[in-house]
Design a protein around this motif. Structure first.
Motif, short mmCIF file in Angstrom:
data_model
loop_
_atom_site.label_atom_id
_atom_site.label_comp_id
_atom_site.label_asym_id
_atom_site.label_seq_id
_atom_site.Cartn_x
_atom_site.Cartn_y
_atom_site.Cartn_z
N ARG A 34 0.81 -1.08 0.07
CA ARG A 34 -0.12 0.07 -0.07
C ARG A 34 1.26 1.11 0.06
O ARG A 34 1.78 1.11 0.88
CB ARG A 34 -0.92 0.46 1.09
CG ARG A 34 -1.36 1.18 1.11
CD ARG A 34 -2.93 0.87 2.42
NE ARG A 34 -3.71 -0.20 1.90
CZ ARG A 34 -4.05 -1.40 2.57
NH1 ARG A 34 -3.45 -1.65 3.32
NH2 ARG A 34 -4.73 -2.17 2.32
N GLU A 74 -4.98 -1.52 -7.53
CA GLU A 74 -6.51 -1.19 -6.63
C GLU A 74 -5.64 -0.02 -6.20
O GLU A 74 -5.16 0.24 -5.46
CB GLU A 74 -6.87 -1.77 -6.13
CG GLU A 74 -8.23 -1.98 -4.80
CD GLU A 74 -9.02 -2.90 -4.27
OE1 GLU A 74 -8.99 -2.33 -3.03
OE2 GLU A 74 -7.93 -4.13 -3.89
N HIS A 75 -7.34 1.07 -6.56
CA HIS A 75 -7.16 2.11 -5.74
C HIS A 75 -8.53 2.28 -4.68
O HIS A 75 -9.47 2.28 -5.40
CB HIS A 75 -8.09 3.66 -7.04
CG HIS A 75 -7.98 4.99 -7.02
ND1 HIS A 75 -8.63 5.44 -6.39
CD2 HIS A 75 -6.19 5.94 -6.21
CE1 HIS A 75 -8.52 6.59 -5.28
NE2 HIS A 75 -6.89 6.93 -6.37
N GLU A 76 -7.64 2.21 -3.71
CA GLU A 76 -8.69 2.52 -2.28
C GLU A 76 -9.47 3.85 -2.13
O GLU A 76 -9.13 4.65 -2.60
CB GLU A 76 -7.29 1.95 -0.95
CG GLU A 76 -7.15 0.79 -1.61
CD GLU A 76 -5.85 0.58 -0.14
OE1 GLU A 76 -6.62 -0.82 0.33
OE2 GLU A 76 -5.10 1.68 0.36
N GLU A 77 -11.30 3.31 -1.57
CA GLU A 77 -11.70 5.03 -1.10
C GLU A 77 -10.54 5.93 -0.17
O GLU A 77 -10.73 7.38 -0.18
CB GLU A 77 -12.69 4.34 -0.07
CG GLU A 77 -13.34 3.81 -0.76
CD GLU A 77 -15.24 3.50 -0.06
OE1 GLU A 77 -15.05 4.15 0.66
OE2 GLU A 77 -15.58 2.72 -0.82
N LYS A 78 -10.03 5.37 0.25
CA LYS A 78 -8.77 7.13 1.23
C LYS A 78 -7.92 7.21 -0.08
O LYS A 78 -6.81 7.73 0.78
CB LYS A 78 -8.29 6.03 2.43
CG LYS A 78 -7.43 4.82 2.15
CD LYS A 78 -7.25 4.33 3.46
CE LYS A 78 -6.25 2.88 3.38
NZ LYS A 78 -6.38 2.05 4.48
N GLY A 79 -8.11 6.58 -1.10
CA GLY A 79 -6.80 7.71 -2.38
C GLY A 79 -5.77 6.64 -1.50
O GLY A 79 -4.49 7.69 -2.51
N THR A 80 -5.20 5.97 -1.68
CA THR A 80 -3.87 4.74 -1.55
C THR A 80 -4.54 4.25 -2.40
O THR A 80 -5.07 3.30 -3.09
CB THR A 80 -3.90 4.19 0.13
OG1 THR A 80 -4.93 3.34 0.31
CG2 THR A 80 -3.01 5.80 0.79
#
Length: 145
Positions: A34, A74-80
């Motif tokens: 991450r 994968e682009h995560e919701e928190k922007g990472t």
């Protein structure tokens, strides 16, 4: 002997004759990283795999290659960015085809991979290294052996 609860985490299992006859032993190495960007995640993965390959060569139990199997960003919701990479660390054993040297090479390689699988320091969840059961493989394509 104490019974284990749940599924056993078997890292290698083989008949002795198959261990001796194996042309290559294939060790799975999976990374979960991450980072803030795709490039940073890829650079971290490459750094870890380079370190594993370098330390494996120092074991002097044969030659090692690393083959990537799959990659996922994968682009995560928190922007990472969460990157998952599956690789195979392939050992072509050196020396005589005898049980004890082969078993020692497998054990040393498993210990090396396990070192990278140890939990990260508390609060650091950016990198995870995982492994599973090693398998036997045929000679490497183009090796001519």
């Amino acid at each position: 002997m104490e019974l284990m609860k749940g599924a056993a985490d078997v890292r290698y299992q083989s008949e002795a004759v198959a261990t001796v006859a194996a042309e290559r032993i294939l060790f799975p190495v999976d990374l979960s990283i991450r980072k803030p960007t795709h490039a940073a995640a890829l650079a971290a993965a490459r750094s870890i795999m380079t370190q594993i390959e370098s330390e494996a060569a120092q074991l002097k139990v044969g030659s090692f290659t690393i083959n990537a199997g799959s990659i996922r960003f994968e682009h995560e919701e928190k922007g990472t960015i969460l990157m998952q990479l599956s690789c195979i660390l392939a050992l072509t054993p050196a020396g005589e085809a005898a049980f004890w040297p082969r078993a020692e090479g497998i054990a040393a390689t498993l210990d090396l991979i396990q070192k990278f699988c140890e939990p990260p320091p508390k609060g650091s969840i950016d990198v995870g290294v995982y492994t599973g059961q090693a398998q036997h493989g045929s000679k490497a394509p183009g090796s001519g052996r």
